[in-house]
Design an enzyme around this catalytic site. Structure first.
Site, PDB file in Angstrom:
ATOM      1  N   LYS A 150     -25.563   6.732 -21.017  1.00  0.00           N
ATOM      2  CA  LYS A 150     -27.026   7.078 -20.381  1.00  0.00           C
ATOM      3  C   LYS A 150     -26.890   5.161 -19.732  1.00  0.00           C
ATOM      4  O   LYS A 150     -28.082   5.411 -18.419  1.00  0.00           O
ATOM      5  CB  LYS A 150     -27.560   6.690 -21.509  1.00  0.00           C
ATOM      6  CG  LYS A 150     -27.794   8.145 -22.184  1.00  0.00           C
ATOM      7  CD  LYS A 150     -28.647   9.219 -21.073  1.00  0.00           C
ATOM      8  CE  LYS A 150     -28.645  10.475 -22.109  1.00  0.00           C
ATOM      9  NZ  LYS A 150     -28.364  11.700 -21.123  1.00  0.00           N
ATOM     10  N   TYR A 161     -27.147   6.226 -32.193  1.00  0.00           N
ATOM     11  CA  TYR A 161     -27.123   7.578 -31.291  1.00  0.00           C
ATOM     12  C   TYR A 161     -25.633   6.656 -30.936  1.00  0.00           C
ATOM     13  O   TYR A 161     -25.042   5.866 -30.058  1.00  0.00           O
ATOM     14  CB  TYR A 161     -28.020   7.443 -30.485  1.00  0.00           C
ATOM     15  CG  TYR A 161     -28.042   7.925 -28.581  1.00  0.00           C
ATOM     16  CD1 TYR A 161     -28.370   8.626 -29.188  1.00  0.00           C
ATOM     17  CD2 TYR A 161     -27.299   7.572 -27.589  1.00  0.00           C
ATOM     18  CE1 TYR A 161     -28.531   9.719 -27.938  1.00  0.00           C
ATOM     19  CE2 TYR A 161     -28.243   8.353 -26.577  1.00  0.00           C
ATOM     20  CZ  TYR A 161     -28.448   8.878 -27.123  1.00  0.00           C
ATOM     21  OH  TYR A 161     -28.201  10.405 -25.582  1.00  0.00           O
ATOM     22  N   GLY A 183     -37.542  17.027 -30.417  1.00  0.00           N
ATOM     23  CA  GLY A 183     -36.586  17.814 -31.471  1.00  0.00           C
ATOM     24  C   GLY A 183     -36.325  19.499 -30.992  1.00  0.00           C
ATOM     25  O   GLY A 183     -36.360  20.225 -31.049  1.00  0.00           O
ATOM     26  N   TYR A 192     -32.105   7.907 -22.035  1.00  0.00           N
ATOM     27  CA  TYR A 192     -32.818   6.893 -22.923  1.00  0.00           C
ATOM     28  C   TYR A 192     -32.264   6.183 -23.139  1.00  0.00           C
ATOM     29  O   TYR A 192     -31.189   4.709 -23.438  1.00  0.00           O
ATOM     30  CB  TYR A 192     -32.177   7.867 -24.916  1.00  0.00           C
ATOM     31  CG  TYR A 192     -32.192   7.607 -25.732  1.00  0.00           C
ATOM     32  CD1 TYR A 192     -33.928   8.094 -26.027  1.00  0.00           C
ATOM     33  CD2 TYR A 192     -31.662   7.504 -27.042  1.00  0.00           C
ATOM     34  CE1 TYR A 192     -34.168   7.931 -27.592  1.00  0.00           C
ATOM     35  CE2 TYR A 192     -32.093   7.082 -28.374  1.00  0.00           C
ATOM     36  CZ  TYR A 192     -33.096   7.764 -28.253  1.00  0.00           C
ATOM     37  OH  TYR A 192     -33.923   7.091 -29.768  1.00  0.00           O
ATOM     38  N   LEU A 233     -32.525  12.833 -16.866  1.00  0.00           N
ATOM     39  CA  LEU A 233     -33.019  12.141 -18.691  1.00  0.00           C
ATOM     40  C   LEU A 233     -32.198  11.279 -19.282  1.00  0.00           C
ATOM     41  O   LEU A 233     -30.952  11.353 -18.784  1.00  0.00           O
ATOM     42  CB  LEU A 233     -33.057  13.463 -19.315  1.00  0.00           C
ATOM     43  CG  LEU A 233     -34.272  14.500 -18.914  1.00  0.00           C
ATOM     44  CD1 LEU A 233     -35.928  13.292 -19.241  1.00  0.00           C
ATOM     45  CD2 LEU A 233     -34.729  15.297 -17.698  1.00  0.00           C
TER      46      LEU A 233
HETATM   47  P1  NAD Z   1     -31.565  20.366 -24.753  1.00  0.00           P
HETATM   48  O1  NAD Z   1     -30.567  21.020 -25.952  1.00  0.00           O
HETATM   49  O2  NAD Z   1     -32.610  21.052 -24.597  1.00  0.00           O
HETATM   50  O3  NAD Z   1     -30.657  20.425 -23.540  1.00  0.00           O
HETATM   51  C1  NAD Z   1     -29.182  20.028 -23.317  1.00  0.00           C
HETATM   52  C2  NAD Z   1     -28.057  20.979 -22.413  1.00  0.00           C
HETATM   53  O4  NAD Z   1     -27.557  20.326 -21.901  1.00  0.00           O
HETATM   54  C3  NAD Z   1     -28.299  21.948 -23.199  1.00  0.00           C
HETATM   55  O5  NAD Z   1     -28.944  23.228 -22.682  1.00  0.00           O
HETATM   56  C4  NAD Z   1     -26.544  22.662 -23.250  1.00  0.00           C
HETATM   57  O6  NAD Z   1     -26.294  24.063 -22.991  1.00  0.00           O
HETATM   58  C5  NAD Z   1     -26.718  21.486 -22.064  1.00  0.00           C
HETATM   59  N1  NAD Z   1     -24.919  21.124 -21.993  1.00  0.00           N
HETATM   60  C6  NAD Z   1     -24.476  20.770 -22.977  1.00  0.00           C
HETATM   61  N2  NAD Z   1     -23.010  20.589 -22.179  1.00  0.00           N
HETATM   62  C7  NAD Z   1     -22.904  21.496 -21.312  1.00  0.00           C
HETATM   63  C8  NAD Z   1     -21.670  21.503 -20.013  1.00  0.00           C
HETATM   64  N3  NAD Z   1     -21.197  21.165 -19.726  1.00  0.00           N
HETATM   65  N4  NAD Z   1     -22.490  21.458 -18.276  1.00  0.00           N
HETATM   66  C9  NAD Z   1     -23.479  22.718 -18.460  1.00  0.00           C
HETATM   67  N5  NAD Z   1     -24.283  21.600 -19.607  1.00  0.00           N
HETATM   68  C10 NAD Z   1     -24.912  21.751 -20.946  1.00  0.00           C
HETATM   69  O7  NAD Z   1     -31.554  19.148 -24.853  1.00  0.00           O
HETATM   70  P2  NAD Z   1     -32.957  17.909 -24.728  1.00  0.00           P
HETATM   71  O8  NAD Z   1     -33.080  16.871 -25.416  1.00  0.00           O
HETATM   72  O9  NAD Z   1     -33.982  18.299 -23.429  1.00  0.00           O
HETATM   73  O10 NAD Z   1     -31.675  17.510 -23.066  1.00  0.00           O
HETATM   74  C11 NAD Z   1     -31.845  17.269 -22.631  1.00  0.00           C
HETATM   75  C12 NAD Z   1     -31.756  15.423 -21.671  1.00  0.00           C
HETATM   76  O11 NAD Z   1     -32.979  15.821 -22.535  1.00  0.00           O
HETATM   77  C13 NAD Z   1     -29.832  15.454 -22.065  1.00  0.00           C
HETATM   78  O12 NAD Z   1     -30.163  14.568 -20.991  1.00  0.00           O
HETATM   79  C14 NAD Z   1     -30.335  14.095 -22.957  1.00  0.00           C
HETATM   80  O13 NAD Z   1     -29.741  13.298 -23.552  1.00  0.00           O
HETATM   81  C15 NAD Z   1     -32.043  13.673 -22.713  1.00  0.00           C
HETATM   82  N6  NAD Z   1     -32.694  13.108 -23.645  1.00  0.00           N
HETATM   83  C16 NAD Z   1     -33.083  13.361 -25.007  1.00  0.00           C
HETATM   84  C17 NAD Z   1     -33.893  12.738 -25.846  1.00  0.00           C
HETATM   85  C18 NAD Z   1     -34.266  13.941 -27.050  1.00  0.00           C
HETATM   86  O14 NAD Z   1     -35.031  13.297 -27.917  1.00  0.00           O
HETATM   87  N7  NAD Z   1     -33.805  15.482 -27.495  1.00  0.00           N
HETATM   88  C19 NAD Z   1     -34.207  11.812 -25.857  1.00  0.00           C
HETATM   89  C20 NAD Z   1     -34.115  11.071 -24.045  1.00  0.00           C
HETATM   90  C21 NAD Z   1     -33.349  11.860 -22.824  1.00  0.00           C
END
Ligand code: NAD
EC number: 1.3.1.9
Length: 286
Positions: A190, A182, A221, A172, A170
């Site tokens: 990213k 950010y 969120g 961004y 994933l």
């Molecule tokens: P989320 O909190 O559900 O997921 C992030 C996860 O990463 C968490 O479960 C956390 O425990 C885990 N994590 C953090 N450090 C870690 C480590 N060292 N080892 C193992 N796990 C670890 O949040 P999300 O927003 O769903 O994020 C998932 C992906 O989506 C990420 O790559 C994020 O950058 C990407 N993303 C999110 C958005 C958004 O707006 N939420 C937009 C674009 C991309």
């Protein structure tokens, strides 16, 4: 035989990892997850107590089963990499075999092989700081947790991935366009992840017939996003300015991930696929 997916980065039922797990489960895949060590206890307790039962429900009425939850900290590749203060930290001390290499070994011992690898994790300790204020330590930590973690996971899981399999991460849009707020090197992380998607698509394609793609997702969120502090603003911005003026559902990202790792996308590799209601295409906010 059904496909088996290992999903790294699931610790609650709000994020993209959970939605991807559900979409894959709905398509018939067996689900195993890697959960960040400090979040493991509460995730497993909540699962066991039925707190997620509502959101485990699949379109056919059954509940998503998670065959196994592995503790994982994707910033460490082997036990030798783990510093003393982490080893003895009470959130880690009760757990074992959570470095990337050990998790891959455990999955191999328990299941033999996987078909699908999902990277849905990121962390940037200085994300609320602008890049100009970011320390070297913070920047490298963001890259380690958010970009190299994918290189490492693919490196260690590739040998147990069945040919024809696929991985997904994933990303961004802050990688390509400036998104003030950010920070902490997360935009850099990213950009690295997207560039690595191309190189790894080549290498894993040649080495193991494995496809590598990344989804550039719109704002959600999630727990991680809330920690950044301006997610509500980004959701409102997207709603106002994207071609599709609707809420972006985590399930829409989940469904695209399921497509990309399925044989329907058998010629798609090295791609950044936008799942953002089209916001990335806009050059002027209207
Ligand atoms: P989320 O909190 O559900 O997921 C992030 C996860 O990463 C968490 O479960 C956390 O425990 C885990 N994590 C953090 N450090 C870690 C480590 N060292 N080892 C193992 N796990 C670890 O949040 P999300 O927003 O769903 O994020 C998932 C992906 O989506 C990420 O790559 C994020 O950058 C990407 N993303 C999110 C958005 C958004 O707006 N939420 C937009 C674009 C991309």
């Amino acid at each position: 035989r059904g496909k088996r997916a290992f999903i790294a980065g699931v610790a609650d039922d709000n994020g993209y990892g959970w939605a991807i797990a559900k979409a894959l489960a709905a398509a018939g895949a067996e689900i195993i997850v890697g959960t960040w060590v400090p979040a493991l206890n509460i995730f497993e307790t909540s699962l066991r107590r039925g707190k997620f039962d509502g959101s485990r429900r699949l379109p056919n009425g059954s509940l998503m089963e998670i065959s196994k939850v592995y503790p994982l900290d994707a910033v460490y590749d082997t036990p030798e990499d783990v510093p003393e203060d982490v080893k003895t930290n009470k959130r880690y001390a009760g757990c074992s075999n959570w470095t990337v290499k050990e998790v891959a070994e455990s999955v191999k011992n328990d299941f033999g092989s996987i078909d699908i690898l999902v990277h849905s994790l990121a962390n940037g300790p200085e994300v609320t700081k602008s890049l100009l204020e970011t320390s070297r330590r913070g920047y490298l930590a963001a890259i380690s947790a958010s970009s190299y973690s994918f290189v490492s996971l693919l490196q260690h899981f590739l040998p147990i991935m069945n040919p024809g399999g696929a991985s997904i991460s994933l990303t961004y849009i802050a990688s390509e366009r400036t998104i003030p707020g950010y920070g902490g090197g997360m935009s850099s992380a990213k950009a690295a992840l997207e560039s690595d998607t191309k190189v790894l698509a080549f290498e894993a394609g040649r080495k193991g017939q494995i496809r590598v793609n990344t989804i550039s997702a719109g704002p959600l969120g999630s727990r991680a996003a809330k920690a950044i502090g301006f997610i509500e603003k980004m959701i409102d911005y997207s709603y106002s300015n994207a071609p599709l003026q609707k809420e972006l559902l985590a399930d829409e990202v989940g469904n695209t991930a399921a497509f990309l790792v399925s044989p329907l996308a058998s010629a798609v590799t090295g791609s950044v696929v936008y799942v953002d209601n089209g916001l990335n295409t806009m050059g002027l906010a209207v």
